[in-house]
Motif scaffolding. Structure first.
Motif, PDB file in Angstrom:
ATOM      1  N   MET A  98     -20.265  40.641   0.427  1.00  0.00           N
ATOM      2  CA  MET A  98     -19.735  39.534   1.203  1.00  0.00           C
ATOM      3  C   MET A  98     -18.114  39.744   1.335  1.00  0.00           C
ATOM      4  O   MET A  98     -17.460  39.185   2.168  1.00  0.00           O
ATOM      5  CB  MET A  98     -20.134  38.299   0.956  1.00  0.00           C
ATOM      6  CG  MET A  98     -21.652  37.866   1.133  1.00  0.00           C
ATOM      7  SD  MET A  98     -21.990  38.155   2.924  1.00  0.00           S
ATOM      8  CE  MET A  98     -20.837  37.053   3.519  1.00  0.00           C
ATOM      9  N   LEU A  99     -17.520  40.046   0.307  1.00  0.00           N
ATOM     10  CA  LEU A  99     -16.173  40.407   0.138  1.00  0.00           C
ATOM     11  C   LEU A  99     -15.650  41.154   1.262  1.00  0.00           C
ATOM     12  O   LEU A  99     -14.725  40.733   1.855  1.00  0.00           O
ATOM     13  CB  LEU A  99     -15.616  40.848  -1.298  1.00  0.00           C
ATOM     14  CG  LEU A  99     -14.322  40.932  -1.771  1.00  0.00           C
ATOM     15  CD1 LEU A  99     -14.051  41.077  -3.087  1.00  0.00           C
ATOM     16  CD2 LEU A  99     -13.599  42.426  -0.996  1.00  0.00           C
ATOM     17  N   GLY A 100     -16.385  42.234   1.385  1.00  0.00           N
ATOM     18  CA  GLY A 100     -15.882  43.224   2.538  1.00  0.00           C
ATOM     19  C   GLY A 100     -16.266  42.327   3.977  1.00  0.00           C
ATOM     20  O   GLY A 100     -15.557  42.476   4.831  1.00  0.00           O
ATOM     21  N   TYR A 101     -17.388  41.611   4.042  1.00  0.00           N
ATOM     22  CA  TYR A 101     -17.707  40.985   5.200  1.00  0.00           C
ATOM     23  C   TYR A 101     -16.443  39.976   5.565  1.00  0.00           C
ATOM     24  O   TYR A 101     -15.882  39.928   6.632  1.00  0.00           O
ATOM     25  CB  TYR A 101     -18.958  40.109   5.261  1.00  0.00           C
ATOM     26  CG  TYR A 101     -19.903  40.844   5.602  1.00  0.00           C
ATOM     27  CD1 TYR A 101     -20.677  40.364   6.960  1.00  0.00           C
ATOM     28  CD2 TYR A 101     -20.721  41.772   4.850  1.00  0.00           C
ATOM     29  CE1 TYR A 101     -21.866  41.174   7.380  1.00  0.00           C
ATOM     30  CE2 TYR A 101     -21.647  42.399   5.267  1.00  0.00           C
ATOM     31  CZ  TYR A 101     -22.550  42.165   6.293  1.00  0.00           C
ATOM     32  OH  TYR A 101     -23.552  42.959   6.919  1.00  0.00           O
TER      33      TYR A 101
ATOM     34  N   ILE B 278     -24.714  30.660   8.470  1.00  0.00           N
ATOM     35  CA  ILE B 278     -26.117  29.969   8.154  1.00  0.00           C
ATOM     36  C   ILE B 278     -26.916  30.698   7.211  1.00  0.00           C
ATOM     37  O   ILE B 278     -27.884  30.022   6.848  1.00  0.00           O
ATOM     38  CB  ILE B 278     -26.748  29.718   9.585  1.00  0.00           C
ATOM     39  CG1 ILE B 278     -27.542  30.894  10.019  1.00  0.00           C
ATOM     40  CG2 ILE B 278     -25.902  28.930  10.553  1.00  0.00           C
ATOM     41  CD1 ILE B 278     -28.108  30.760  11.262  1.00  0.00           C
ATOM     42  N   SER B 279     -26.551  31.845   6.857  1.00  0.00           N
ATOM     43  CA  SER B 279     -27.337  32.492   5.711  1.00  0.00           C
ATOM     44  C   SER B 279     -26.938  32.591   4.497  1.00  0.00           C
ATOM     45  O   SER B 279     -27.610  32.687   3.623  1.00  0.00           O
ATOM     46  CB  SER B 279     -27.738  34.035   6.603  1.00  0.00           C
ATOM     47  OG  SER B 279     -27.911  33.864   7.787  1.00  0.00           O
ATOM     48  N   PHE B 280     -25.562  32.792   4.208  1.00  0.00           N
ATOM     49  CA  PHE B 280     -25.219  33.224   2.969  1.00  0.00           C
ATOM     50  C   PHE B 280     -25.174  31.994   1.914  1.00  0.00           C
ATOM     51  O   PHE B 280     -25.536  32.401   0.892  1.00  0.00           O
ATOM     52  CB  PHE B 280     -23.782  33.849   3.143  1.00  0.00           C
ATOM     53  CG  PHE B 280     -22.623  33.100   2.877  1.00  0.00           C
ATOM     54  CD1 PHE B 280     -22.028  32.807   1.674  1.00  0.00           C
ATOM     55  CD2 PHE B 280     -22.068  32.440   3.997  1.00  0.00           C
ATOM     56  CE1 PHE B 280     -20.796  31.792   1.664  1.00  0.00           C
ATOM     57  CE2 PHE B 280     -20.891  31.593   4.048  1.00  0.00           C
ATOM     58  CZ  PHE B 280     -20.285  31.230   2.587  1.00  0.00           C
TER      59      PHE B 280
ATOM     60  N   LEU C 247     -11.962  36.727  -1.905  1.00  0.00           N
ATOM     61  CA  LEU C 247     -10.855  37.696  -2.302  1.00  0.00           C
ATOM     62  C   LEU C 247     -10.727  38.503  -1.028  1.00  0.00           C
ATOM     63  O   LEU C 247      -9.815  38.796  -0.688  1.00  0.00           O
ATOM     64  CB  LEU C 247     -11.324  38.751  -3.327  1.00  0.00           C
ATOM     65  CG  LEU C 247     -11.208  38.250  -4.801  1.00  0.00           C
ATOM     66  CD1 LEU C 247     -11.381  39.246  -5.828  1.00  0.00           C
ATOM     67  CD2 LEU C 247      -9.551  37.883  -5.010  1.00  0.00           C
ATOM     68  N   GLY C 248     -11.922  38.516  -0.189  1.00  0.00           N
ATOM     69  CA  GLY C 248     -11.670  39.244   1.206  1.00  0.00           C
ATOM     70  C   GLY C 248     -10.648  38.471   1.964  1.00  0.00           C
ATOM     71  O   GLY C 248     -10.049  39.214   2.597  1.00  0.00           O
TER      72      GLY C 248
END
Length: 418
Positions: A233-236, A333-335, A361-362
């Motif tokens: 999720m950091l990349g997202y 709505i998912s994470f 951090l992203g």
């Protein structure tokens, strides 16, 4: 018409009364969100800061938010959700009021960083409050509704903020943000009880949410899937942060002083898309694995942001925001439900600070790193770089999803974890 509206809202029926109060509080609060959507343009146009310099300031703000969120998470689990939320959101609004009476200087940025510290302190309380008031069956819909509420207000806020900014009406620009925030806090004070006691009742919790003893780090180490998930999720989030960094810079580069007004319209368009599509996507994706949904959301990010790498007309900006927003809805709505469904109730506040620290951090490093990148490449090339990172993140999330799929197929149906 009535039936159409009922079908549109069916995903939100039967939620706890307090969730609807939170929904209205977020609507009002977001109607006055003027400052942070336009912060990069404020630094660029009013303080004559370069993309690298403004990106550095945003990175520092991200670190401040992350540090204060860690402190807030501990306080939320020990003192209470409501107390921390009310105290620090109120102080943040007061810093905005101070800015309303000041000329825009570097001291304005100091005041805004102080406000960011306060919002970081209260941020874990928001997620923990919703988690305490819901269960695994209705949690995704509750988070969807509060997200929808924010965007109902956000459809108005940035457009009005952009107009105030372009007309240099900075008193109303800062004061409007502060007053709407205080109204939202007042609703919480008057209509939401303290919920920390609810999280201590194990009888209503799933196995993964049972209370545990020990530090937050021991809890996380016992759940390595949360570490993998957060790193992906950091990349997202690195990619998504271009919504508030690269897009406004791109708009200013192409359209000059009118770039702020265009970005305000884009932000309101973003809110409008959320309003129209969040209930529909919430219903259509119900029952799907959260990780699978985030993979789909990643494709919308990829194609949405990728558009601006090839064309930068006004229709292209709106197409980018449309596709990106569909991805935003699916991811948002998912994470959080995924994280909460894997978190002991005793550690919700701390988990809502530690994991967002990794994920965040992203957001934090993205402006600074992209600011450096812009010294060596044109904005179009920067969008190609963003597309490559998004592709890697999608592949990583797909691998994690396949692992989750394999685990779910080995469990009895009643033990299925979405």
């Amino acid at each position: 018409m009535k039936q159409m509206i009922m079908n549109y809202l069916k995903a939100y029926r039967g939620l706890p009364r307090e969730i609807y109060v939170i929904f209205f509080a977020r609507v009002i609060n977001a109607m006055g969100v003027f400052v942070f959507p336009l912060l990069i343009i404020l630094m660029n146009q009013e303080l004559n800061m370069s993309p690298k310099e403004s990106g550095f300031v945003m990175m520092i703000g991200g670190f401040i938010f992350t540090f204060s969120s860690l402190l807030g998470g501990k306080l939320v689990d020990s003192i209470g959700r409501k107390k921390i939320l009310v105290i620090f959101d109120t102080i943040a609004a007061l810093f905005y009021m101070v800015c309303a009476f000041m000329p825009i200087t570097m001291m304005t940025l100091v005041m805004l960083m102080a406000a960011m510290f306060c919002y970081g302190m209260s941020d874990p309380a928001h997620g923990a409050l919703v988690a305490d008031l819901t269960n695994k069956e209705n949690r995704e819909n509750a988070f969807s509704l509060t997200y929808l509420g924010f965007n109902l207000g956000f459809a108005i806020g940035p457009t009005l903020g952009g107009l105030l900014f372009s007309k240099r009406m900075f008193f109303l620009f800062f004061m409007g943000d502060a007053v709407t925030a205080l109204i939202g806090v007042a609703l919480i004070v008057l209509m939401i009880p303290e919920t920390i006691g609810l999280s201590k009742d194990d009888t209503a919790l799933s196995d993964a949410e049972k209370n545990e003893e020990g530090s937050i780090f021991r809890v996380i180490l016992n759940r390595p899937i949360l570490i993998y998930f957060s790193l992906i999720m950091l990349g997202y989030n690195f990619v998504y942060q271009q919504w508030s960094f690269l897009i406004p810079l791109h708009a200013s580069e192409v359209y000059g002083k009118s770039g702020a007004a265009l970005y305000g319209l884009l932000a309101s368009f973003n809110g409008l898309i959320v309003i129209l599509f969040t209930p529909y996507l919430t219903s259509k994706l119900d029952g799907r694995r959260n990780t699978w949904r985030i993979v789909i959301g990643g494709f919308f990010y990829l194609f949405g942001f990728g558009v601006l790498g090839f064309i930068d007309t006004k229709p292209a900006f709106f197409l980018t925001v449309f596709l990106m927003t569909l991805g935003e809805i699916i991811v948002v709505i998912s994470f959080m439900p995924f994280i909460i469904n894997h978190t002991p109730a005793s550690h919700r506040g701390r988990m809502n600070s530690v994991l967002p620290m990794i994920i965040g951090l992203g957001h934090t490093v993205s402006p600074y790193l992209m600011g450096i990148a812009l010294e060596y490449m044109a904005i179009a090339k920067a969008w190609h770089l963003i597309s490559a990172l998004m592709t890697i993140s999608i592949i990583a999330m797909y691998v994690l999803d396949q692992r989750e799929k394999g685990k779910s197929m080995t469990r009895p149906a009643k033990a299925h974890i979405n």
